[in-house]
Design an enzyme around this catalytic site. Structure first.
Site, PDB file in Angstrom:
ATOM      1  N   GLU A   1       7.217 -13.131 -23.311  1.00 31.24           N
ATOM      2  CA  GLU A   1       6.558 -14.151 -22.490  1.00 31.24           C
ATOM      3  C   GLU A   1       5.610 -14.890 -23.421  1.00 31.24           C
ATOM      4  O   GLU A   1       4.532 -14.392 -23.749  1.00 31.24           O
ATOM      5  CB  GLU A   1       5.796 -13.494 -21.321  1.00 31.24           C
ATOM      6  CG  GLU A   1       6.665 -12.691 -20.361  1.00 31.24           C
ATOM      7  CD  GLU A   1       7.606 -13.551 -19.518  1.00 31.24           C
ATOM      8  OE1 GLU A   1       7.389 -14.772 -19.442  1.00 31.24           O
ATOM      9  OE2 GLU A   1       8.568 -13.005 -18.970  1.00 31.24           O
TER      10      GLU A   1
ATOM     11  N   CYS B   1      -1.026 -20.115 -20.531  1.00 32.57           N
ATOM     12  CA  CYS B   1       0.202 -20.441 -21.269  1.00 32.57           C
ATOM     13  C   CYS B   1       0.948 -21.596 -20.648  1.00 32.57           C
ATOM     14  O   CYS B   1       1.680 -22.314 -21.312  1.00 32.57           O
ATOM     15  CB  CYS B   1       1.091 -19.212 -21.300  1.00 32.57           C
ATOM     16  SG  CYS B   1       1.386 -18.514 -19.657  1.00 32.57           S
TER      17      CYS B   1
HETATM   18  N1  LIG Z   1       4.276 -16.671 -21.225  1.00 31.34           N
HETATM   19  C1  LIG Z   1       3.247 -15.974 -20.812  1.00 31.34           C
HETATM   20  O1  LIG Z   1       3.288 -15.333 -19.780  1.00 31.34           O
HETATM   21  C2  LIG Z   1       1.961 -15.970 -21.600  1.00 31.34           C
HETATM   22  C3  LIG Z   1       0.821 -15.492 -20.966  1.00 31.34           C
HETATM   23  C4  LIG Z   1      -0.362 -15.457 -21.683  1.00 31.34           C
HETATM   24  C5  LIG Z   1      -0.424 -15.901 -22.984  1.00 31.34           C
HETATM   25  N2  LIG Z   1       0.702 -16.386 -23.565  1.00 31.34           N
HETATM   26  C6  LIG Z   1       0.622 -16.899 -24.940  1.00 31.34           C
HETATM   27  O2  LIG Z   1      -0.167 -15.985 -25.706  1.00 31.34           O
HETATM   28  C7  LIG Z   1      -0.977 -16.647 -26.640  1.00 31.34           C
HETATM   29  C8  LIG Z   1      -2.425 -16.252 -26.472  1.00 31.34           C
HETATM   30  O3  LIG Z   1      -2.563 -14.900 -26.206  1.00 31.34           O
HETATM   31  P1  LIG Z   1      -3.039 -13.864 -27.320  1.00 31.34           P
HETATM   32  O4  LIG Z   1      -3.939 -14.534 -28.287  1.00 31.34           O
HETATM   33  O5  LIG Z   1      -3.516 -12.648 -26.629  1.00 31.34           O
HETATM   34  O6  LIG Z   1      -1.664 -13.586 -28.054  1.00 31.34           O
HETATM   35  P2  LIG Z   1      -1.418 -12.718 -29.375  1.00 31.34           P
HETATM   36  O7  LIG Z   1       0.017 -12.923 -29.688  1.00 31.34           O
HETATM   37  O8  LIG Z   1      -2.413 -12.987 -30.425  1.00 31.34           O
HETATM   38  O9  LIG Z   1      -1.681 -11.217 -28.889  1.00 31.34           O
HETATM   39  C9  LIG Z   1      -0.888 -10.586 -27.920  1.00 31.34           C
HETATM   40  C10 LIG Z   1      -0.846  -9.104 -28.187  1.00 31.34           C
HETATM   41  O10 LIG Z   1      -0.254  -8.854 -29.436  1.00 31.34           O
HETATM   42  C11 LIG Z   1      -1.089  -8.015 -30.256  1.00 31.34           C
HETATM   43  N3  LIG Z   1      -1.008  -8.461 -31.642  1.00 31.34           N
HETATM   44  C12 LIG Z   1      -1.703  -9.466 -32.227  1.00 31.34           C
HETATM   45  N4  LIG Z   1      -1.333  -9.626 -33.513  1.00 31.34           N
HETATM   46  C13 LIG Z   1      -0.387  -8.702 -33.754  1.00 31.34           C
HETATM   47  C14 LIG Z   1       0.394  -8.346 -34.895  1.00 31.34           C
HETATM   48  N5  LIG Z   1       0.255  -8.993 -36.043  1.00 31.34           N
HETATM   49  N6  LIG Z   1       1.269  -7.339 -34.781  1.00 31.34           N
HETATM   50  C15 LIG Z   1       1.415  -6.685 -33.612  1.00 31.34           C
HETATM   51  N7  LIG Z   1       0.703  -6.972 -32.508  1.00 31.34           N
HETATM   52  C16 LIG Z   1      -0.180  -7.960 -32.554  1.00 31.34           C
HETATM   53  C17 LIG Z   1      -2.477  -8.171 -29.668  1.00 31.34           C
HETATM   54  O11 LIG Z   1      -3.221  -7.013 -29.885  1.00 31.34           O
HETATM   55  C18 LIG Z   1      -2.214  -8.442 -28.199  1.00 31.34           C
HETATM   56  O12 LIG Z   1      -2.144  -7.255 -27.466  1.00 31.34           O
HETATM   57  C19 LIG Z   1      -0.741 -18.117 -26.406  1.00 31.34           C
HETATM   58  O13 LIG Z   1       0.178 -18.595 -27.353  1.00 31.34           O
HETATM   59  C20 LIG Z   1      -0.143 -18.171 -25.015  1.00 31.34           C
HETATM   60  O14 LIG Z   1       0.661 -19.279 -24.785  1.00 31.34           O
HETATM   61  C21 LIG Z   1       1.886 -16.414 -22.914  1.00 31.34           C
HETATM   62  C1  LIG Z   2      -0.922 -23.478   5.495  1.00 28.72           C
HETATM   63  C2  LIG Z   2      -1.732 -22.475   6.237  1.00 28.72           C
HETATM   64  C3  LIG Z   2      -2.983 -22.049   5.777  1.00 28.72           C
HETATM   65  C4  LIG Z   2      -3.526 -22.509   4.501  1.00 28.72           C
HETATM   66  C5  LIG Z   2      -2.997 -22.242   3.326  1.00 28.72           C
HETATM   67  C6  LIG Z   2      -3.570 -22.646   2.065  1.00 28.72           C
HETATM   68  C7  LIG Z   2      -4.866 -23.364   2.081  1.00 28.72           C
HETATM   69  C8  LIG Z   2      -2.973 -22.366   0.912  1.00 28.72           C
HETATM   70  C9  LIG Z   2      -3.471 -22.702  -0.404  1.00 28.72           C
HETATM   71  C10 LIG Z   2      -2.917 -22.151  -1.473  1.00 28.72           C
HETATM   72  C11 LIG Z   2      -3.342 -22.390  -2.840  1.00 28.72           C
HETATM   73  C12 LIG Z   2      -4.262 -23.467  -3.145  1.00 28.72           C
HETATM   74  C13 LIG Z   2      -2.861 -21.567  -3.787  1.00 28.72           C
HETATM   75  C14 LIG Z   2      -3.101 -21.686  -5.193  1.00 28.72           C
HETATM   76  C15 LIG Z   2      -2.720 -20.697  -5.984  1.00 28.72           C
HETATM   77  C16 LIG Z   2      -2.767 -20.746  -7.403  1.00 28.72           C
HETATM   78  C17 LIG Z   2      -2.651 -19.650  -8.162  1.00 28.72           C
HETATM   79  C18 LIG Z   2      -2.663 -18.330  -7.555  1.00 28.72           C
HETATM   80  C19 LIG Z   2      -2.514 -19.786  -9.586  1.00 28.72           C
HETATM   81  C20 LIG Z   2      -2.162 -18.785 -10.370  1.00 28.72           C
HETATM   82  C21 LIG Z   2      -1.987 -18.964 -11.754  1.00 28.72           C
HETATM   83  C22 LIG Z   2      -1.669 -17.981 -12.597  1.00 28.72           C
HETATM   84  C23 LIG Z   2      -1.553 -16.611 -12.135  1.00 28.72           C
HETATM   85  C24 LIG Z   2      -1.487 -18.258 -13.982  1.00 28.72           C
HETATM   86  C25 LIG Z   2      -0.843 -17.474 -14.806  1.00 28.72           C
HETATM   87  C26 LIG Z   2      -0.804 -17.778 -16.186  1.00 28.72           C
HETATM   88  C27 LIG Z   2       0.029 -17.213 -17.078  1.00 28.72           C
HETATM   89  C28 LIG Z   2       1.031 -16.228 -16.702  1.00 28.72           C
HETATM   90  C29 LIG Z   2      -0.010 -17.595 -18.484  1.00 28.72           C
HETATM   91  O1  LIG Z   2      -1.010 -17.612 -19.168  1.00 28.72           O
HETATM   92  C30 LIG Z   2      -3.859 -21.110   6.545  1.00 28.72           C
HETATM   93  C31 LIG Z   2      -3.912 -19.771   5.807  1.00 28.72           C
HETATM   94  C32 LIG Z   2      -5.244 -21.699   6.611  1.00 28.72           C
HETATM   95  C33 LIG Z   2      -3.356 -20.899   7.975  1.00 28.72           C
HETATM   96  C34 LIG Z   2      -1.876 -20.773   8.063  1.00 28.72           C
HETATM   97  C35 LIG Z   2      -1.171 -21.984   7.508  1.00 28.72           C
END
Ligand SMILES: NC(=O)c1ccc[n+]([C@@H]2O[C@H](COP(=O)([O-])OP(=O)(O)OC[C@H]3O[C@@H](n4cnc5c(N)ncnc54)[C@H](O)[C@@H]3O)[C@@H](O)[C@H]2O)c1
Ligand SMILES: CC1=C(/C=C/C(C)=C/C=C/C(C)=C/C=C/C=C(C)/C=C/C=C(C)/C=C/C=C(\C)C=O)C(C)(C)CCC1
Length: 527
Positions: A223, A257
């Site tokens: 990821e 990310c």
């Molecule tokens: N796609 C996704 O879900 C997602 C989510 C969060 C972050 N990211 C990406 O991650 C990056 C930022 O996060 P970060 O800084 O924690 O990432 P990172 O790659 O630096 O670190 C991630 C993990 O890898 C380990 N790590 C670091 N260097 C390492 C090495 N040389 N060898 C082995 N393990 C090592 C770290 O300890 C950590 O647990 C961004 O590029 C972001 O886009 C992706």
């Molecule tokens: C429609 C009804 C109601 C109201 C509902 C409402 C107000 C819903 C609103 C929902 C919203 C604004 C949700 C937003 C969510 C955003 C989230 C959780 C974002 C998450 C992002 C993440 C986890 C990012 C991850 C990043 C990664 C993986 C990488 O780095 C009620 C409830 C008032 C009544 C019924 C009908």
């Protein structure tokens, strides 16, 4: 309720930890529904009971507000546990295979797909959502019946220590272990043999993980990140686009990310968009972003300097924000108007509250630029007419996409999430989390009584028997050598019998109408 000082797991302990969880898998206890349910239930209550420590840790590590900490980390994992508990029994059931996959000739072999846990897995977490992105894969691993070692990010040390304590005090530690540390500890873990590695983090470290895994042909889920574009055309609601895109860069101080790296926008609407952007900023932060209790901070000095360097090196013009304070790793949400694809603001992954705005003459140009900057980003966002949004999705690949908003496609814990190409391999969340740690094993069972029926396979072979077998089992193609569908005797007979309908259901309905009409006609003529 103090959070212990961060402590690396001793390097020499790591092989033993890996060996223990491997041994636990071989006891087969983690394969039972009961073990999986118990662990998920315990994790749910641990999230509830450790909430104060987690909130505190997220505040210490990332200055994360309680709102975001609950919304995107604690409640997220609780919802994950509940979702899995609701559906686990169903996910675990064998898929019985019949038509069209299994022909009548094989029907007595009871073909099915059995859902086997892949085995013992390593989960490596990142720093930005330290709880969610480390424990959500663990929920998938437990649900699939795997044993696991998790390695939280050392950049969020308080969260790492809380997760260690939470897991060691509540879960089955013979099957689930936590290793804390940085590069040496992760390297030691990578030197162990795993059945799958689930890595979330940067593409650079993802490459290290994939290379190491390749040595032992260990499958990996990656990821990773991406340089994610947002497209805005003249047909967009500019005020809404500005507000929603600003939201995408303020949650977790833009350390997401998925959030947009740059905006490709029709040049004629740039000034209006910038006005709306600044208005949205004022509405969100009436006393300025720095004073807001809701805005997080950059995780550490290194990442602060990395983002600062992007801003220092740009030839663009700051059109929103621009302030920073190194003493608290604060960077103001910042937009930079740029005029070159080579600009630092276009070339580097921002992973912070800064983004660029790149004016274009047409959607053609926007698509060319986006494909040039990063052909397979993790996400993309479109703000245009229906036809424009459709075209962008058709002509640009990405892990996921949101139309008319920032990363909303990833706001649910129940729908698949993952990258494509160099932004990630594999997906998880919801059923995909179960699938990510499951081996889909096809199983068949040949009854002894069928021996004569299937004897054709044994040597000495008899070609005439193969011909007979094929007559029963092999379909004739309905297309010619140029790829054109051939409408032969069979086609016209089916059309005639089906009264012109191509489906059995349609044919049935048409016959029903004809028979009803005929019935009414006869009835009328009779009376
Ligand atoms: N796609 C996704 O879900 C997602 C989510 C969060 C972050 N990211 C990406 O991650 C990056 C930022 O996060 P970060 O800084 O924690 O990432 P990172 O790659 O630096 O670190 C991630 C993990 O890898 C380990 N790590 C670091 N260097 C390492 C090495 N040389 N060898 C082995 N393990 C090592 C770290 O300890 C950590 O647990 C961004 O590029 C972001 O886009 C992706
Ligand atoms: C429609 C009804 C109601 C109201 C509902 C409402 C107000 C819903 C609103 C929902 C919203 C604004 C949700 C937003 C969510 C955003 C989230 C959780 C974002 C998450 C992002 C993440 C986890 C990012 C991850 C990043 C990664 C993986 C990488 O780095 C009620 C409830 C008032 C009544 C019924 C009908």
């Amino acid at each position: 309720m103090t959070i212990p000082e961060f402590q690396n797991t001793a390097l020499e302990a790591i092989p033993g930890i890996a060996s223990n969880v491997r041994g636990a898998f071989r006891t087969h206890k983690t394969k039972t529904l009961q073990w999986r349910q118990t662990q998920l239930r315990k994790l749910y209550w641990a999230m509830e009971d450790y909430q104060p420590q987690i909130l505190d840790a997220l505040k210490k590590d990332l200055h994360k507000s309680d709102f975001e900490a609950l919304f995107t980390e604690i409640d997220w994992i609780k919802k994950d546990c509940l979702f899995m508990l609701d559906h686990l029994e169903n996910f675990m059931k064998d898929d019985k295979l019949g038509s069209p996959y299994v022909p009548a000739t094989h029907s007595f072999m009871k073909f099915r797909v059995q859902k086997d846990p892949v085995g013992t897995v390593l989960i490596i977490g990142p720093y930005n959502f330290p709880i969610q992105l480390t424990l959500a894969p663990l929920v998938g691993a437990i649900s699939a019946g795997c044993t696991a070692v998790i390695k939280p990010s050392e950049l969020t040390p308080a969260c790492a220590m809380v997760m260690k304590e939470l897991i060691e005090s509540r879960l089955d530690t013979s099957a689930i272990a936590v290793v804390n540390g940085g590069i040496p500890e992760t390297t030691a873990l990578l030197n162990e043999k795993w059945d799958k590695i689930f890595f979330t983090g940067s593409a650079a470290v993802g490459t290290i993980v994939a290379k190491k895994a390749a040595e032992t042909l260990t499958p990996v889920v990656l990821e990773l990140g991406g340089k994610n574009p947002a497209f805005i055309t003249k047909n967009a609601n500019l005020a809404l686009a500005a507000k929603r895109l600003l939201w995408g860069k303020t949650m977790n101080a833009g350390q997401i990310c998925l959030s947009h790296n740059y905006i490709l926008i029709d040049k004629d609407i740039v000034p209006t968009f910038i006005t709306h952007l600044n208005q949205a900023y004022k509405d969100m932060f009436p006393n300025g972003a720095k004073a807001s209790p809701d805005l997080g901070r950059i995780v550490n000095q290194r990442h602060f300097q990395r983002i600062k360097k992007m801003l220092d090196n740009t030839n663009g013009k700051i059109v929103m924000g621009g302030a920073m304070d190194e003493s608290e790793n604060y960077i103001e949400p910042t937009a930079v108007l740029v005029d070159s694809v080579d600009d630092s603001m276009m070339q580097e992954e921002s992973f912070g509250p800064v983004f660029s705005i790149y004016p274009v003459n047409s959607l053609d140009e926007a698509l060319n630029v986006a494909n040039l900057v990063h052909r397979t980003p993790l996400s993309l966002f479109t703000f245009g007419s229906k036809a424009e949004n459709k075209r962008i999705l058709n002509e640009m690949t990405s892990g996921g996409a949101t139309i008319n908003d920032a990363f909303f496609h990833a706001s649910l814990n129940t729908v698949p999430f993952g990258g494509v190409g160099d932004s990630g391999w594999g997906a998880y969340r919801g059923k995909a989390s179960f699938d990510a740690f499951t081996h889909f094993r096809t199983v068949s069972e040949t009854p002894s009584w069928a021996e004569k029926l299937i004897a054709i396979r044994y040597m000495p072979f008899d070609l005439s028997k193969l011909k007979l077998f094929n007559r029963f089992t092999t379909k004739k193609p309905n297309f010619d050598r140029n790829g054109k569908v051939v409408k032969g005797f069979g086609y016209w007979t089916a059309m005639l019998c089906g009264l012109g309908s191509k489906s059995a259901k349609g044919a049935f309905m048409r016959w029903l109408v004809v028979l009803a009409a005929r019935y009414l006609y006869v009835k009328r003529s009779g009376s």
